[in-house]
Scaffold this motif. Structure first.
Motif, PDB file in Angstrom:
ATOM      1  N   CYS A  27       0.514  -0.995   0.677  1.00 49.61           N
ATOM      2  CA  CYS A  27      -0.045   0.019  -0.450  1.00 49.61           C
ATOM      3  C   CYS A  27       0.445   1.582   0.012  1.00 49.61           C
ATOM      4  N   GLY A  28       1.971   1.413  -0.114  1.00 51.91           N
ATOM      5  CA  GLY A  28       2.739   2.294   0.027  1.00 51.91           C
ATOM      6  C   GLY A  28       3.283   3.012   1.530  1.00 51.91           C
ATOM      7  N   ASP A  29       2.481   2.513   2.510  1.00 56.02           N
ATOM      8  CA  ASP A  29       3.111   2.666   3.995  1.00 56.02           C
ATOM      9  C   ASP A  29       3.773   1.256   4.687  1.00 56.02           C
ATOM     10  N   SER A  30       3.569   1.155   6.258  1.00 56.53           N
ATOM     11  CA  SER A  30       3.859  -0.138   6.389  1.00 56.53           C
ATOM     12  C   SER A  30       2.485  -1.245   6.189  1.00 56.53           C
ATOM     13  N   ARG A  31       1.793  -0.886   5.490  1.00 56.22           N
ATOM     14  CA  ARG A  31       0.235  -1.496   5.008  1.00 56.22           C
ATOM     15  C   ARG A  31       0.757  -2.078   4.231  1.00 56.22           C
ATOM     16  N   ALA A  32      -0.259  -3.609   4.137  1.00 53.87           N
ATOM     17  CA  ALA A  32      -0.435  -3.691   2.632  1.00 53.87           C
ATOM     18  C   ALA A  32      -1.640  -4.540   2.500  1.00 53.87           C
ATOM     19  N   LYS A  33      -2.087  -4.887   1.340  1.00 57.50           N
ATOM     20  CA  LYS A  33      -3.731  -5.469   1.325  1.00 57.50           C
ATOM     21  C   LYS A  33      -3.657  -6.727   0.597  1.00 57.50           C
ATOM     22  N   LEU A  34      -4.567  -8.108   0.532  1.00 55.94           N
ATOM     23  CA  LEU A  34      -5.224  -8.460  -0.231  1.00 55.94           C
ATOM     24  C   LEU A  34      -5.630  -9.092  -1.049  1.00 55.94           C
ATOM     25  N   ARG A  35      -5.418  -9.176  -2.406  1.00 51.82           N
ATOM     26  CA  ARG A  35      -5.668  -9.385  -3.613  1.00 51.82           C
ATOM     27  C   ARG A  35      -6.227 -10.707  -4.105  1.00 51.82           C
ATOM     28  N   VAL A  36      -7.438 -10.673  -4.399  1.00 50.31           N
ATOM     29  CA  VAL A  36      -7.754 -11.873  -4.729  1.00 50.31           C
ATOM     30  C   VAL A  36      -8.554 -12.394  -6.377  1.00 50.31           C
ATOM     31  N   GLU A  37      -7.999 -13.197  -6.832  1.00 52.71           N
ATOM     32  CA  GLU A  37      -8.827 -13.211  -7.870  1.00 52.71           C
ATOM     33  C   GLU A  37      -9.892 -15.070  -7.609  1.00 52.71           C
ATOM     34  N   THR A  38     -10.826 -14.413  -8.525  1.00 52.11           N
ATOM     35  CA  THR A  38     -12.223 -16.023  -7.919  1.00 52.11           C
ATOM     36  C   THR A  38     -11.875 -16.643  -9.375  1.00 52.11           C
ATOM     37  N   ILE A  39     -12.550 -17.692  -9.545  1.00 53.75           N
ATOM     38  CA  ILE A  39     -12.262 -18.367 -10.624  1.00 53.75           C
ATOM     39  C   ILE A  39     -13.533 -17.956 -11.572  1.00 53.75           C
ATOM     40  N   GLU A  40     -13.942 -17.735 -11.081  1.00 54.80           N
ATOM     41  CA  GLU A  40     -14.838 -16.129 -12.619  1.00 54.80           C
ATOM     42  C   GLU A  40     -14.094 -14.971 -12.772  1.00 54.80           C
ATOM     43  N   GLY A  41     -12.610 -14.748 -12.339  1.00 57.24           N
ATOM     44  CA  GLY A  41     -11.812 -13.775 -12.688  1.00 57.24           C
ATOM     45  C   GLY A  41     -12.406 -12.379 -12.354  1.00 57.24           C
ATOM     46  N   ASN A  42     -12.982 -12.297 -11.669  1.00 58.16           N
ATOM     47  CA  ASN A  42     -12.865 -10.968 -10.855  1.00 58.16           C
ATOM     48  C   ASN A  42     -11.905 -11.000  -9.468  1.00 58.16           C
ATOM     49  N   VAL A  43     -11.306  -9.742  -9.580  1.00 57.81           N
ATOM     50  CA  VAL A  43     -10.617  -9.562  -8.111  1.00 57.81           C
ATOM     51  C   VAL A  43     -10.911  -8.791  -8.023  1.00 57.81           C
ATOM     52  N   MET A  44     -10.624  -9.229  -6.483  1.00 52.85           N
ATOM     53  CA  MET A  44     -11.437  -8.348  -5.238  1.00 52.85           C
ATOM     54  C   MET A  44     -10.101  -8.134  -3.629  1.00 52.85           C
ATOM     55  N   GLU A  45      -9.993  -6.404  -3.569  1.00 56.51           N
ATOM     56  CA  GLU A  45      -9.345  -6.670  -2.272  1.00 56.51           C
ATOM     57  C   GLU A  45      -9.718  -6.672  -1.544  1.00 56.51           C
ATOM     58  N   THR A  46      -8.978  -6.893   0.075  1.00 62.11           N
ATOM     59  CA  THR A  46      -9.037  -6.145   1.556  1.00 62.11           C
ATOM     60  C   THR A  46      -9.147  -5.084   1.479  1.00 62.11           C
ATOM     61  N   ALA A  47      -9.202  -3.730   2.803  1.00 64.98           N
ATOM     62  CA  ALA A  47      -8.823  -2.598   2.944  1.00 64.98           C
ATOM     63  C   ALA A  47      -6.643  -2.772   3.808  1.00 64.98           C
ATOM     64  N   CYS A  48      -6.103  -1.532   3.248  1.00 69.10           N
ATOM     65  CA  CYS A  48      -4.336  -2.150   3.555  1.00 69.10           C
ATOM     66  C   CYS A  48      -4.627  -2.501   5.457  1.00 69.10           C
ATOM     67  N   ILE A  49      -3.711  -2.972   5.735  1.00 70.75           N
ATOM     68  CA  ILE A  49      -3.432  -3.953   7.211  1.00 70.75           C
ATOM     69  C   ILE A  49      -2.249  -3.571   7.371  1.00 70.75           C
ATOM     70  N   GLU A  50      -1.618  -4.048   8.433  1.00 66.36           N
ATOM     71  CA  GLU A  50      -0.417  -3.723   8.803  1.00 66.36           C
ATOM     72  C   GLU A  50      -0.006  -5.228   8.453  1.00 66.36           C
ATOM     73  N   LYS A  51       1.491  -5.081   7.702  1.00 68.46           N
ATOM     74  CA  LYS A  51       1.847  -5.869   7.131  1.00 68.46           C
ATOM     75  C   LYS A  51       2.630  -7.597   7.340  1.00 68.46           C
ATOM     76  N   ASP A  52       2.998  -7.557   8.660  1.00 67.42           N
ATOM     77  CA  ASP A  52       2.914  -8.596   9.156  1.00 67.42           C
ATOM     78  C   ASP A  52       1.296  -9.202   9.137  1.00 67.42           C
ATOM     79  N   ALA A  53       0.696  -8.804   9.953  1.00 66.43           N
ATOM     80  CA  ALA A  53      -1.069  -9.548   9.413  1.00 66.43           C
ATOM     81  C   ALA A  53      -1.445  -9.491   8.226  1.00 66.43           C
ATOM     82  N   ALA A  54      -0.707  -8.922   7.267  1.00 65.69           N
ATOM     83  CA  ALA A  54      -0.866  -9.259   5.425  1.00 65.69           C
ATOM     84  C   ALA A  54      -0.392 -10.804   5.140  1.00 65.69           C
ATOM     85  N   ARG A  55       0.434 -10.856   5.531  1.00 65.58           N
ATOM     86  CA  ARG A  55       1.287 -12.038   5.393  1.00 65.58           C
ATOM     87  C   ARG A  55       1.146 -13.304   5.755  1.00 65.58           C
ATOM     88  N   ARG A  56       0.318 -13.497   7.430  1.00 67.19           N
ATOM     89  CA  ARG A  56      -0.592 -13.962   8.145  1.00 67.19           C
ATOM     90  C   ARG A  56      -1.748 -14.172   7.189  1.00 67.19           C
TER      91      ARG A  56
END
Length: 76
Positions: A27-56
């Motif tokens: 996310c450009g700061d000390s945070r990151a988000k998860l991006r998922v692609e569904t089996i139908e090709g849709n792309v969805m994202e979470t809100a930005c969260i702490e990088k450690d939490a995003a990795r877990r």
């Protein structure tokens, strides 16, 4: 708070085999988000969260993807 898809919804989609891929996006700061692609090709994202939490959470989603593919194989 930044809007994004609830992590619990992504987990549910992954557990039931509706997610094709997941990745961590900086996310450009000390945070990151998860991006998922569904089996139908849709792309969805979470809100930005702490990088450690995003990795877990990324690791958990990857496990769900692995388990859901095994479950689908057993159903056939």
């Amino acid at each position: 708070m930044e809007q994004g898809l609830d992590l619990i919804k992504i987990e549910g989609l992954a557990m039931t085999g509706f997610v094709r891929n997941v990745e961590i996006v900086d996310c450009g700061d000390s945070r990151a988000k998860l991006r998922v692609e569904t089996i139908e090709g849709n792309v969805m994202e979470t809100a930005c969260i702490e990088k450690d939490a995003a990795r877990r959470n990324y690791g958990v989603i990857r496990l769900y993807l692995k388990w859901s593919s095994n479950i689908r194989k057993d159903d056939n």
